[in-house]
Design an enzyme around this catalytic site. Sequence first.
Site, PDB file in Angstrom:
ATOM      1  N   THR A  94     -16.524 -28.753 -51.360  1.00 21.11           N
ATOM      2  CA  THR A  94     -16.561 -29.835 -50.381  1.00 21.11           C
ATOM      3  C   THR A  94     -16.749 -29.217 -49.004  1.00 21.11           C
ATOM      4  O   THR A  94     -15.910 -28.444 -48.546  1.00 21.11           O
ATOM      5  CB  THR A  94     -15.260 -30.656 -50.420  1.00 21.11           C
ATOM      6  OG1 THR A  94     -15.094 -31.216 -51.729  1.00 21.11           O
ATOM      7  CG2 THR A  94     -15.301 -31.783 -49.396  1.00 21.11           C
ATOM      8  N   LYS A 167     -18.457 -37.639 -50.771  1.00 26.52           N
ATOM      9  CA  LYS A 167     -17.190 -36.985 -51.137  1.00 26.52           C
ATOM     10  C   LYS A 167     -16.206 -37.002 -49.974  1.00 26.52           C
ATOM     11  O   LYS A 167     -14.999 -37.204 -50.176  1.00 26.52           O
ATOM     12  CB  LYS A 167     -17.457 -35.533 -51.556  1.00 26.52           C
ATOM     13  CG  LYS A 167     -16.190 -34.718 -51.843  1.00 26.52           C
ATOM     14  CD  LYS A 167     -15.426 -35.273 -53.039  1.00 26.52           C
ATOM     15  CE  LYS A 167     -14.037 -34.622 -53.195  1.00 26.52           C
ATOM     16  NZ  LYS A 167     -14.071 -33.171 -53.329  1.00 26.52           N
TER      17      LYS A 167
END
Length: 268
Positions: A94, A167
């Site tokens: 991420t 995300k």
Amino acid sequence: MRVGFIGAGRMGRPMVARLVAAGHDVRAFGRNAESRRDLEQLGAGVAHDVAKAAAQADVVVLCVFSDEQVRQVCLDSALLPAIPSGAALVVHTTASPTTIEAVAVHAAHLDVIDAPVSGGPHDIAVGTVTLFVGGADDAVARVRPVLSCYGDPILHVGPSGAGQKVKLVNNALFAGHIGLLAEAIRLGERMGVPEATVLDALTHGSATSRVLEIVTARGSVASFIEVAGEFVNKDVAVVRNIAEELGSDLGGLDDAIKAVNIVGKSLR
């Protein structure tokens, strides 16, 4: 496929295991003798540096911990030049969309695909981790045989960078849910109801959620934060930076997220 793998740690190790089990030719970077022995036991080839792990690969998978590490590995090492022209780089970390953009600029000879995960090692181990994927249609189709070894569902949400954006929205909302739950637990305790009782009861009511189920399985909000707080906080930091770059903030989400920070600080 020939798969180069960088970052065979908590999340990456079960990915390597499933890639090997599916018959892919995996060559993974091992940082030390212990990690290299573990990779060999999984059946993967072992490389002593990232460039050798990536050489001759059809797909290179990157699963390091943070945005900063993505930049270090991709922009400050020999990785990108070592990847064959026409191959694909999949970033599971991420990270900021601007990091993915910077990597793509430096890797013009590659297809750069961002595919951050939602879930944990246990989900990867059984092939059910969620992947938010950003990239060109043909590039995503080409790496699907690799991603499908551990990802289900594989959600193609847009061009390169879009996976990170989705995300980060997901993780901001996730952190907000944890913060709201922490405040709800405090409310219950002020009224004389123990946390364990509140958690168990709420899972059967209209306020139930995935966050509530996960926290209940851990036994308390504090116990969950002790395990996952580092991961949540690093992603929230990225979201806040992006909001600042847009001249904005997280609004009401930030008020809820601050409750998570309070819990986290109480554990240190």
